[in-house]
Design a protein around this motif. Structure first.
Motif, PDB file in Angstrom:
ATOM      1  N   GLU A 165       1.625  18.234 -71.682  1.00 21.92           N
ATOM      2  CA  GLU A 165       1.903  19.394 -71.109  1.00 21.92           C
ATOM      3  C   GLU A 165       0.518  20.376 -71.653  1.00 21.92           C
ATOM      4  O   GLU A 165       0.277  20.600 -72.832  1.00 21.92           O
ATOM      5  CB  GLU A 165       3.045  20.201 -71.609  1.00 21.92           C
ATOM      6  CG  GLU A 165       4.241  19.760 -71.078  1.00 21.92           C
ATOM      7  CD  GLU A 165       5.449  20.394 -71.309  1.00 21.92           C
ATOM      8  OE1 GLU A 165       5.328  21.406 -71.992  1.00 21.92           O
ATOM      9  OE2 GLU A 165       6.645  20.237 -71.198  1.00 21.92           O
ATOM     10  N   ASP A 166      -0.112  20.819 -70.626  1.00 18.92           N
ATOM     11  CA  ASP A 166      -1.385  21.577 -70.735  1.00 18.92           C
ATOM     12  C   ASP A 166      -2.396  20.861 -71.674  1.00 18.92           C
ATOM     13  O   ASP A 166      -3.069  21.654 -72.746  1.00 18.92           O
ATOM     14  CB  ASP A 166      -0.887  22.901 -71.094  1.00 18.92           C
ATOM     15  CG  ASP A 166      -0.038  23.584 -70.177  1.00 18.92           C
ATOM     16  OD1 ASP A 166      -0.406  23.457 -68.959  1.00 18.92           O
ATOM     17  OD2 ASP A 166       0.566  24.252 -70.651  1.00 18.92           O
ATOM     18  N   GLY A 167      -2.431  19.530 -71.738  1.00 21.33           N
ATOM     19  CA  GLY A 167      -3.702  18.791 -72.466  1.00 21.33           C
ATOM     20  C   GLY A 167      -3.033  18.496 -73.825  1.00 21.33           C
ATOM     21  O   GLY A 167      -3.839  18.036 -74.593  1.00 21.33           O
ATOM     22  N   LYS A 168      -1.845  18.867 -74.116  1.00 17.27           N
ATOM     23  CA  LYS A 168      -1.364  18.636 -75.678  1.00 17.27           C
ATOM     24  C   LYS A 168      -0.146  17.883 -75.624  1.00 17.27           C
ATOM     25  O   LYS A 168       0.925  17.635 -74.770  1.00 17.27           O
ATOM     26  CB  LYS A 168      -0.854  20.043 -76.282  1.00 17.27           C
ATOM     27  CG  LYS A 168      -2.168  20.851 -76.319  1.00 17.27           C
ATOM     28  CD  LYS A 168      -1.736  22.086 -77.257  1.00 17.27           C
ATOM     29  CE  LYS A 168      -3.270  23.099 -77.318  1.00 17.27           C
ATOM     30  NZ  LYS A 168      -2.885  24.291 -78.204  1.00 17.27           N
ATOM     31  N   GLU A 194       7.641  13.859 -65.538  1.00 16.41           N
ATOM     32  CA  GLU A 194       6.732  13.878 -66.668  1.00 16.41           C
ATOM     33  C   GLU A 194       5.753  12.869 -67.009  1.00 16.41           C
ATOM     34  O   GLU A 194       6.271  11.742 -66.755  1.00 16.41           O
ATOM     35  CB  GLU A 194       7.765  14.404 -67.704  1.00 16.41           C
ATOM     36  CG  GLU A 194       8.509  15.553 -67.412  1.00 16.41           C
ATOM     37  CD  GLU A 194       9.636  16.174 -68.422  1.00 16.41           C
ATOM     38  OE1 GLU A 194       9.652  16.945 -68.934  1.00 16.41           O
ATOM     39  OE2 GLU A 194      10.576  15.298 -68.586  1.00 16.41           O
TER      40      GLU A 194
END
Length: 211
Positions: A165-168, A194
């Motif tokens: 999620e958002d690169g994390k 996901e």
């Protein structure tokens, strides 16, 4: 006479030692079975301690099948006690087994319940360690996600997957179902949209992820 008596006592002691060695050289199996392996040769001296495993006996007349069921599938065993199964090495033949054990406690690592089935009428072609496929009357009310169990992770005692999620990396707790061929059924907690991290080893929530 004293010398003769001393020689006799020495001979008796030597005989006792020889008999003790002979007794210790005989191995008596605690039950019938087939020798799986042998790690020593005839005439070899075994020094104990430490304890040395020299052989293993397998009882091929009483074979068990071990598997695990998710909590959502345990109810299957209430109405079904006998099942059909096949063996990868003998794919053309179908065999029967029956339920002998259902653990009342879930495995803390997988959150599934260990089950044991005993093979009815074992075949001579069967061997310990073979891969079997048990046919369980599982009916899913709706389509479920199945992912490789190797992708599973544990965080704070909870089982789940890391998603991006958002690169994390973000840990998502899930409810697990049954295991099938190294894949696990996801009953809730994850959606098809996901992005699941396939190599979660060493990850923790908040770590930056490149993909």
């Amino acid at each position: 006479r004293k010398a003769a008596r001393a020689n006799m006592e020495q001979a008796k002691a030597t005989l006792a030692v020889a008999r003790d060695w002979l007794r210790k050289s005989r191995l008596i199996a605690p039950s019938d079975g087939t020798i799986a392996f042998r790690d020593v040769e005839e005439g070899e001296v075994i020094v104990v301690p430490p304890v040395t495993v020299i052989t293993q006996i397998v009882d091929l007349e009483h074979l068990k099948i071990k598997l695990s069921l998710g909590e959502k599938d345990i109810h299957i065993l209430e109405d079904h006690k006998r099942f059909k199964f096949t063996i990868d090495a003998i794919p053309e033949t179908q065999f029967s087994c029956r339920l002998t054990f259902l653990s009342p406690v879930a495995d803390p690592a997988t959150r599934s319940f260990p089950v044991e089935l005993i093979v009815e009428k074992p075949d001579k072609r069967m061997a310990d360690g073979m891969t079997v496929r048990v046919k369980l009357p599982v009916v899913f009310k709706k389509a479920t996600i199945k992912l490789p169990s190797a992708w599973l992770s544990e965080e704070n005692g909870k089982m789940g997957f890391y998603i991006v999620e958002d690169g994390k990396a973000v840990f998502k707790q899930v409810t697990l179902g049954s295991y099938y061929d190294q894949r696990v059924e996801i009953l809730s907690g994850l959606t098809e949209k996901e992005l699941v991290i396939t190599t979660p080893s060493g990850l923790k929530s908040g770590d930056a992820v490149r993909y």
